[in-house]
Design a protein around this motif. Structure first.
Motif, mmCIF file in Angstrom:
data_model
loop_
_atom_site.group_PDB
_atom_site.id
_atom_site.type_symbol
_atom_site.label_atom_id
_atom_site.label_comp_id
_atom_site.label_asym_id
_atom_site.label_seq_id
_atom_site.Cartn_x
_atom_site.Cartn_y
_atom_site.Cartn_z
ATOM 1 N N MET A 1 -0.881 -15.362 9.748
ATOM 2 C CA MET A 1 -1.143 -14.169 8.972
ATOM 3 C C MET A 1 -0.081 -14.058 7.874
ATOM 4 O O MET A 1 1.104 -14.126 8.144
ATOM 5 C CB MET A 1 -1.104 -12.933 9.863
ATOM 6 N N VAL A 2 -0.514 -13.887 6.644
ATOM 7 C CA VAL A 2 0.385 -13.770 5.498
ATOM 8 C C VAL A 2 0.367 -12.325 5.026
ATOM 9 O O VAL A 2 -0.695 -11.762 4.773
ATOM 10 C CB VAL A 2 -0.057 -14.695 4.342
ATOM 11 N N TYR A 3 1.550 -11.734 4.924
ATOM 12 C CA TYR A 3 1.646 -10.417 4.318
ATOM 13 C C TYR A 3 2.941 -10.332 3.537
ATOM 14 O O TYR A 3 3.831 -11.165 3.661
ATOM 15 C CB TYR A 3 1.527 -9.286 5.341
ATOM 16 N N ALA A 4 3.032 -9.321 2.684
ATOM 17 C CA ALA A 4 4.205 -9.158 1.831
ATOM 18 C C ALA A 4 4.577 -7.686 1.758
ATOM 19 O O ALA A 4 3.726 -6.809 1.900
ATOM 20 C CB ALA A 4 3.920 -9.687 0.435
ATOM 21 N N ILE A 5 5.845 -7.450 1.543
ATOM 22 C CA ILE A 5 6.338 -6.113 1.224
ATOM 23 C C ILE A 5 6.584 -6.128 -0.280
ATOM 24 O O ILE A 5 7.342 -6.961 -0.776
ATOM 25 C CB ILE A 5 7.651 -5.792 1.976
ATOM 26 N N VAL A 6 5.916 -5.234 -1.015
ATOM 27 C CA VAL A 6 6.034 -5.216 -2.478
ATOM 28 C C VAL A 6 6.666 -3.905 -2.941
ATOM 29 O O VAL A 6 6.544 -2.882 -2.281
ATOM 30 C CB VAL A 6 4.664 -5.409 -3.172
ATOM 31 N N ALA A 10 8.616 3.780 -6.814
ATOM 32 C CA ALA A 10 9.799 4.166 -6.046
ATOM 33 C C ALA A 10 9.644 3.849 -4.562
ATOM 34 O O ALA A 10 10.532 4.154 -3.777
ATOM 35 C CB ALA A 10 10.063 5.649 -6.242
ATOM 36 N N ARG A 11 8.522 3.257 -4.176
ATOM 37 C CA ARG A 11 8.251 2.984 -2.757
ATOM 38 C C ARG A 11 8.078 1.489 -2.521
ATOM 39 O O ARG A 11 7.981 0.712 -3.460
ATOM 40 C CB ARG A 11 6.958 3.688 -2.325
ATOM 41 N N GLN A 12 8.011 1.137 -1.254
ATOM 42 C CA GLN A 12 7.662 -0.221 -0.865
ATOM 43 C C GLN A 12 6.433 -0.147 0.023
ATOM 44 O O GLN A 12 6.325 0.744 0.857
ATOM 45 C CB GLN A 12 8.816 -0.890 -0.118
ATOM 46 N N GLU A 13 5.496 -1.067 -0.172
ATOM 47 C CA GLU A 13 4.239 -1.073 0.570
ATOM 48 C C GLU A 13 4.049 -2.432 1.244
ATOM 49 O O GLU A 13 4.351 -3.467 0.666
ATOM 50 C CB GLU A 13 3.051 -0.835 -0.369
ATOM 51 N N LYS A 14 3.506 -2.411 2.466
ATOM 52 C CA LYS A 14 3.137 -3.640 3.161
ATOM 53 C C LYS A 14 1.697 -3.956 2.790
ATOM 54 O O LYS A 14 0.803 -3.125 2.983
ATOM 55 C CB LYS A 14 3.262 -3.462 4.668
ATOM 56 N N VAL A 15 1.457 -5.174 2.253
ATOM 57 C CA VAL A 15 0.128 -5.532 1.778
ATOM 58 C C VAL A 15 -0.282 -6.899 2.307
ATOM 59 O O VAL A 15 0.552 -7.762 2.557
ATOM 60 C CB VAL A 15 0.054 -5.541 0.235
ATOM 61 N N GLU A 16 -1.585 -7.069 2.492
ATOM 62 C CA GLU A 16 -2.224 -8.345 2.813
ATOM 63 C C GLU A 16 -3.342 -8.534 1.809
ATOM 64 O O GLU A 16 -3.693 -7.606 1.092
ATOM 65 C CB GLU A 16 -2.806 -8.316 4.225
ATOM 66 N N VAL A 17 -3.917 -9.721 1.773
ATOM 67 C CA VAL A 17 -5.047 -9.965 0.882
ATOM 68 C C VAL A 17 -6.218 -9.098 1.361
ATOM 69 O O VAL A 17 -6.571 -9.098 2.536
ATOM 70 C CB VAL A 17 -5.437 -11.457 0.868
ATOM 71 N N GLY A 18 -6.802 -8.338 0.445
ATOM 72 C CA GLY A 18 -7.913 -7.460 0.777
ATOM 73 C C GLY A 18 -7.495 -6.020 1.024
ATOM 74 O O GLY A 18 -8.346 -5.142 1.126
ATOM 75 N N THR A 19 -6.203 -5.760 1.114
ATOM 76 C CA THR A 19 -5.715 -4.403 1.347
ATOM 77 C C THR A 19 -5.892 -3.567 0.086
ATOM 78 O O THR A 19 -5.631 -4.016 -1.023
ATOM 79 C CB THR A 19 -4.220 -4.419 1.728
ATOM 80 N N VAL A 20 -6.318 -2.315 0.256
ATOM 81 C CA VAL A 20 -6.420 -1.373 -0.854
ATOM 82 C C VAL A 20 -5.247 -0.403 -0.737
ATOM 83 O O VAL A 20 -5.040 0.208 0.306
ATOM 84 C CB VAL A 20 -7.760 -0.612 -0.815
ATOM 85 N N VAL A 21 -4.471 -0.303 -1.818
ATOM 86 C CA VAL A 21 -3.252 0.498 -1.827
ATOM 87 C C VAL A 21 -3.316 1.498 -2.972
ATOM 88 O O VAL A 21 -3.817 1.183 -4.054
ATOM 89 C CB VAL A 21 -2.011 -0.413 -2.004
ATOM 90 N N VAL A 22 -2.797 2.700 -2.739
ATOM 91 C CA VAL A 22 -2.712 3.715 -3.783
ATOM 92 C C VAL A 22 -1.277 3.739 -4.298
ATOM 93 O O VAL A 22 -0.339 3.957 -3.537
ATOM 94 C CB VAL A 22 -3.117 5.099 -3.249
ATOM 95 N N LEU A 23 -1.116 3.488 -5.607
ATOM 96 C CA LEU A 23 0.198 3.440 -6.249
ATOM 97 C C LEU A 23 0.318 4.555 -7.270
ATOM 98 O O LEU A 23 -0.682 5.180 -7.633
ATOM 99 C CB LEU A 23 0.381 2.101 -6.973
ATOM 100 N N ASP A 24 1.538 4.773 -7.769
ATOM 101 C CA ASP A 24 1.708 5.663 -8.907
ATOM 102 C C ASP A 24 0.968 5.057 -10.094
ATOM 103 O O ASP A 24 0.688 3.864 -10.126
ATOM 104 C CB ASP A 24 3.186 5.829 -9.239
ATOM 105 N N ARG A 25 0.663 5.876 -11.100
ATOM 106 C CA ARG A 25 -0.151 5.441 -12.233
ATOM 107 C C ARG A 25 0.406 4.169 -12.865
ATOM 108 O O ARG A 25 1.578 4.083 -13.200
ATOM 109 C CB ARG A 25 -0.201 6.562 -13.269
ATOM 110 N N GLN A 26 -0.455 3.160 -13.011
ATOM 111 C CA GLN A 26 -0.116 1.892 -13.648
ATOM 112 C C GLN A 26 -0.753 1.853 -15.032
ATOM 113 O O GLN A 26 -1.831 2.408 -15.244
ATOM 114 C CB GLN A 26 -0.640 0.715 -12.814
ATOM 115 N N GLN A 27 -0.110 1.183 -15.963
ATOM 116 C CA GLN A 27 -0.637 1.052 -17.322
ATOM 117 C C GLN A 27 -1.623 -0.105 -17.374
ATOM 118 O O GLN A 27 -1.323 -1.174 -17.911
ATOM 119 C CB GLN A 27 0.512 0.837 -18.316
ATOM 120 N N ALA A 28 -2.799 0.090 -16.785
ATOM 121 C CA ALA A 28 -3.831 -0.950 -16.768
ATOM 122 C C ALA A 28 -5.194 -0.275 -16.687
ATOM 123 O O ALA A 28 -5.312 0.842 -16.177
ATOM 124 C CB ALA A 28 -3.639 -1.876 -15.580
ATOM 125 N N ASN A 29 -6.204 -0.956 -17.185
ATOM 126 C CA ASN A 29 -7.569 -0.433 -17.134
ATOM 127 C C ASN A 29 -8.247 -0.893 -15.853
ATOM 128 O O ASN A 29 -7.792 -1.824 -15.183
ATOM 129 C CB ASN A 29 -8.365 -0.936 -18.348
#
Length: 102
Positions: A1-6, A10-29
């Motif tokens: 199992m591969v996962y990363a802490i990103v 101001a926070r750190q999130e544990k993510v895997e491929v396919g995970t949906v995460v809510v972040l602060d507003r990013q400058q992207a469409n």
């Protein structure tokens, strides 16, 4: 199992491929691909936390949608002075889906 802490704002999130995460507003469409900075990567028994090794690792995410958080009510009150203040706030957020950890 591969996962990363990103690092996500101001926070750190544990993510895997396919995970949906809510972040602060990013400058992207919506539909754009963004890159997140890894702090730690775990690949089975192998744990990578060295800065030089992490510079080679890429965590990519696709922007799913822009949204707003729940309303937070801020109230201030001082007794016997007649001072009352009420204010509301909703944080701007970006929902992303992790597509690749490599």
């Amino acid at each position: 199992m591969v996962y990363a802490i990103v690092r996500a704002g101001a926070r750190q999130e544990k993510v895997e491929v396919g995970t949906v995460v809510v972040l602060d507003r990013q400058q992207a469409n919506v539909g754009d691909t963004i890159s997140l900075a890894p702090v730690l990567v775990v690949d089975g028994d192998k744990v990578t936390s060295d800065a030089k090794a992490l510079a080679k690792v890429k965590v990519e995410a696709e922007v799913v949608r822009e949204e707003r958080g729940p309303k937070i009510v801020i109230q201030k009150f001082k007794n016997k002075t007649g001072y009352k203040k009420r204010q509301g706030h909703r944080q701007d957020l970006t929902r992303v889906k992790i597509t690749k950890i490599a």
